[in-house]
Design an enzyme around this catalytic site. Sequence first.
Site, PDB file in Angstrom:
ATOM      1  N   ARG A 299      24.765  39.560  31.475  1.00 17.89           N
ATOM      2  CA  ARG A 299      26.219  39.309  31.419  1.00 17.89           C
ATOM      3  C   ARG A 299      26.982  40.511  30.877  1.00 17.89           C
ATOM      4  O   ARG A 299      27.930  40.377  30.104  1.00 17.89           O
ATOM      5  CB  ARG A 299      26.543  38.072  30.567  1.00 17.89           C
ATOM      6  CG  ARG A 299      25.937  36.799  31.034  1.00 17.89           C
ATOM      7  CD  ARG A 299      26.439  36.386  32.429  1.00 17.89           C
ATOM      8  NE  ARG A 299      25.711  35.210  32.837  1.00 17.89           N
ATOM      9  CZ  ARG A 299      24.551  35.262  33.477  1.00 17.89           C
ATOM     10  NH1 ARG A 299      24.033  36.427  33.830  1.00 17.89           N
ATOM     11  NH2 ARG A 299      23.921  34.160  33.811  1.00 17.89           N
TER      12      ARG A 299
ATOM     13  N   SER B 202      30.273  28.894  31.460  1.00 12.21           N
ATOM     14  CA  SER B 202      29.707  29.056  30.107  1.00 12.21           C
ATOM     15  C   SER B 202      30.708  29.759  29.197  1.00 12.21           C
ATOM     16  O   SER B 202      31.225  30.817  29.543  1.00 12.21           O
ATOM     17  CB  SER B 202      28.444  29.909  30.161  1.00 12.21           C
ATOM     18  OG  SER B 202      27.516  29.302  31.018  1.00 12.21           O
TER      19      SER B 202
ATOM     20  N   GLU C  58      31.572  34.451  26.284  1.00  9.13           N
ATOM     21  CA  GLU C  58      31.328  35.047  27.599  1.00  9.13           C
ATOM     22  C   GLU C  58      32.635  35.433  28.310  1.00  9.13           C
ATOM     23  O   GLU C  58      32.756  36.541  28.811  1.00  9.13           O
ATOM     24  CB  GLU C  58      30.486  34.091  28.461  1.00  9.13           C
ATOM     25  CG  GLU C  58      30.082  34.755  29.763  1.00  9.13           C
ATOM     26  CD  GLU C  58      29.212  33.886  30.641  1.00  9.13           C
ATOM     27  OE1 GLU C  58      28.133  33.472  30.211  1.00  9.13           O
ATOM     28  OE2 GLU C  58      29.634  33.634  31.783  1.00  9.13           O
TER      29      GLU C  58
HETATM   30  C1  FAD Z   1      32.626  26.232  36.909  1.00  8.86           C
HETATM   31  C2  FAD Z   1      32.255  27.682  36.637  1.00  8.86           C
HETATM   32  C3  FAD Z   1      30.941  28.086  36.754  1.00  8.86           C
HETATM   33  C4  FAD Z   1      30.574  29.423  36.515  1.00  8.86           C
HETATM   34  N1  FAD Z   1      29.270  29.777  36.664  1.00  8.86           N
HETATM   35  C5  FAD Z   1      28.902  31.062  36.456  1.00  8.86           C
HETATM   36  C6  FAD Z   1      27.534  31.450  36.617  1.00  8.86           C
HETATM   37  O1  FAD Z   1      26.687  30.657  36.971  1.00  8.86           O
HETATM   38  N2  FAD Z   1      27.204  32.749  36.371  1.00  8.86           N
HETATM   39  C7  FAD Z   1      28.135  33.664  36.013  1.00  8.86           C
HETATM   40  O2  FAD Z   1      27.765  34.826  35.818  1.00  8.86           O
HETATM   41  N3  FAD Z   1      29.441  33.322  35.852  1.00  8.86           N
HETATM   42  C8  FAD Z   1      29.847  32.055  36.065  1.00  8.86           C
HETATM   43  N4  FAD Z   1      31.160  31.692  35.898  1.00  8.86           N
HETATM   44  C9  FAD Z   1      32.117  32.696  35.430  1.00  8.86           C
HETATM   45  C10 FAD Z   1      32.926  33.375  36.554  1.00  8.86           C
HETATM   46  O3  FAD Z   1      32.978  32.580  37.700  1.00  8.86           O
HETATM   47  C11 FAD Z   1      32.328  34.726  36.957  1.00  8.86           C
HETATM   48  O4  FAD Z   1      32.217  35.571  35.836  1.00  8.86           O
HETATM   49  C12 FAD Z   1      33.182  35.441  38.021  1.00  8.86           C
HETATM   50  O5  FAD Z   1      32.544  36.623  38.445  1.00  8.86           O
HETATM   51  C13 FAD Z   1      34.581  35.788  37.538  1.00  8.86           C
HETATM   52  O6  FAD Z   1      35.327  36.187  38.673  1.00  8.86           O
HETATM   53  P1  FAD Z   1      36.902  36.155  38.684  1.00  8.86           P
HETATM   54  O7  FAD Z   1      37.341  36.825  39.951  1.00  8.86           O
HETATM   55  O8  FAD Z   1      37.407  34.793  38.478  1.00  8.86           O
HETATM   56  O9  FAD Z   1      37.234  37.087  37.441  1.00  8.86           O
HETATM   57  P2  FAD Z   1      38.459  36.957  36.426  1.00  8.86           P
HETATM   58  O10 FAD Z   1      38.267  35.786  35.552  1.00  8.86           O
HETATM   59  O11 FAD Z   1      39.737  37.057  37.159  1.00  8.86           O
HETATM   60  O12 FAD Z   1      38.261  38.288  35.569  1.00  8.86           O
HETATM   61  C14 FAD Z   1      37.173  38.404  34.680  1.00  8.86           C
HETATM   62  C15 FAD Z   1      37.254  39.800  34.035  1.00  8.86           C
HETATM   63  O13 FAD Z   1      37.044  40.783  35.043  1.00  8.86           O
HETATM   64  C16 FAD Z   1      38.165  41.657  35.158  1.00  8.86           C
HETATM   65  N5  FAD Z   1      38.332  41.908  36.599  1.00  8.86           N
HETATM   66  C17 FAD Z   1      38.517  40.989  37.572  1.00  8.86           C
HETATM   67  N6  FAD Z   1      38.558  41.595  38.778  1.00  8.86           N
HETATM   68  C18 FAD Z   1      38.393  42.921  38.545  1.00  8.86           C
HETATM   69  C19 FAD Z   1      38.356  44.080  39.379  1.00  8.86           C
HETATM   70  N7  FAD Z   1      38.494  43.991  40.712  1.00  8.86           N
HETATM   71  N8  FAD Z   1      38.189  45.294  38.791  1.00  8.86           N
HETATM   72  C20 FAD Z   1      38.059  45.396  37.448  1.00  8.86           C
HETATM   73  N9  FAD Z   1      38.097  44.350  36.616  1.00  8.86           N
HETATM   74  C21 FAD Z   1      38.260  43.118  37.156  1.00  8.86           C
HETATM   75  C22 FAD Z   1      39.342  40.901  34.520  1.00  8.86           C
HETATM   76  O14 FAD Z   1      40.281  41.808  33.975  1.00  8.86           O
HETATM   77  C23 FAD Z   1      38.624  40.119  33.427  1.00  8.86           C
HETATM   78  O15 FAD Z   1      38.416  40.931  32.292  1.00  8.86           O
HETATM   79  C24 FAD Z   1      31.558  30.371  36.146  1.00  8.86           C
HETATM   80  C25 FAD Z   1      32.899  29.946  36.025  1.00  8.86           C
HETATM   81  C26 FAD Z   1      33.248  28.623  36.285  1.00  8.86           C
HETATM   82  C27 FAD Z   1      34.697  28.205  36.189  1.00  8.86           C
END
Ligand code: FAD
Length: 337
Positions: A164, A235, A330
């Site tokens: 992570r 998480s 996380e």
């Molecule tokens: C129900 C649920 C289940 C999940 N299960 C998992 C799992 O099994 N495993 C896991 O690893 N994660 C899990 N997650 C967490 C999440 O889905 C992941 O971390 C996902 O990759 C986040 O993507 P996002 O586009 O929503 O990022 P965001 O929440 O929009 O951003 C997360 C971070 O990344 C940065 N960011 C976003 N896009 C970019 C970019 N293009 N360039 C630079 N920085 C950027 C943002 O500034 C922020 O700091 C889960 C979340 C939920 C709600």
Amino acid sequence: MDNWSRDASLAHWNTFGVASRAEFAARVTSVDELENLLAQLNERGLPLTILGGGSNVILRARVPGCVARVDIPGIDVEPIDDGARVTVGAGVRWHDLVRYCLGQGLYGIENLALIPGRVGAAPMQNIGAYGSELADCFDSLTAYSTDTGVSARFERDACEFAYRDSVFKRRPELVITSVSLRLSRTWSERSDYPGLNEMLKQRGGPRSPTRLAEAVIALRRYKLPDARQHGNAGSFFKNPTLPNARFVELRAADPGLPGFETATGIKIPAARLIELCGWKGRQLGAVGVWHRQPLVLINLGGATGRDLLNVADQIKADVAQRFAVDLELEPRVLGVD
Ligand SMILES: Cc1cc2nc3c(=O)[nH]c(=O)nc-3n(C[C@H](O)[C@H](O)[C@H](O)COP(=O)(O)OP(=O)(O)OC[C@H]3O[C@@H](n4cnc5c(N)ncnc54)[C@H](O)[C@@H]3O)c2cc1C
């Protein structure tokens, strides 16, 4: 500034659904648009905050400056060896990519089915689930530096992937604009993660990548709350990694405690520590701890970022007091109160 919203609500830009406002909000669908936006922000001295799907953030009441959602589209498949290099725009939804690759007969990310969010955020924390992580099939990515105005390619080693974690968590000036994966046409099944093999057996039929993805989806739907009904970010805490001696001590007190060997120590499930502290299924004001997976905090309606962080602090304090283990958040905390 015509394509910007002023005093924008971010409630629909985060899967917790917490109320938060940005001075400005914008969507960028190309590197040119990102450059353009930055030029305008620099003129006005406004900071930029990047969001993807908002599924791994805790938003405080206000985000200063401009929040930009990266909506860069596109999937490009280039055949190589026994598979393909698949280059994907940062704005593509991760699960759409998993489905697309399965449809193309390209394997390697099926264990990561149904993870919410966008492809551009996947390298941030090296997304992982069910015995697989992004780093396993990562090829390279392109990131635009808001400091230098230059796009650069990052090979796998430069990304410093860990559990992570990646270098991008420490380099907020880098905006990931595309990600390339190396996928194979030959499937190697990875189903040794606890519960996955049982689910596959229970569902019956011949083994295939699609069936594995369906089993992962079934497990996730059972274990995790649907963010449309119960706002959450998956998480809330990372699983801690302990020195071997400390793990042995904890295991003496709790013989059922599982431990997974890693390069840096023994990784243990934070969920078990939180459950043993009595938090599973508890509610505190507008914040709940999910009854099937105590690693997940939920917004019961009207919770703020601060409410979530207050409950997280109490859970951390209880775990620290009882087990002398420090839990780390996380999701990323963005904005100010
Ligand atoms: C129900 C649920 C289940 C999940 N299960 C998992 C799992 O099994 N495993 C896991 O690893 N994660 C899990 N997650 C967490 C999440 O889905 C992941 O971390 C996902 O990759 C986040 O993507 P996002 O586009 O929503 O990022 P965001 O929440 O929009 O951003 C997360 C971070 O990344 C940065 N960011 C976003 N896009 C970019 C970019 N293009 N360039 C630079 N920085 C950027 C943002 O500034 C922020 O700091 C889960 C979340 C939920 C709600």
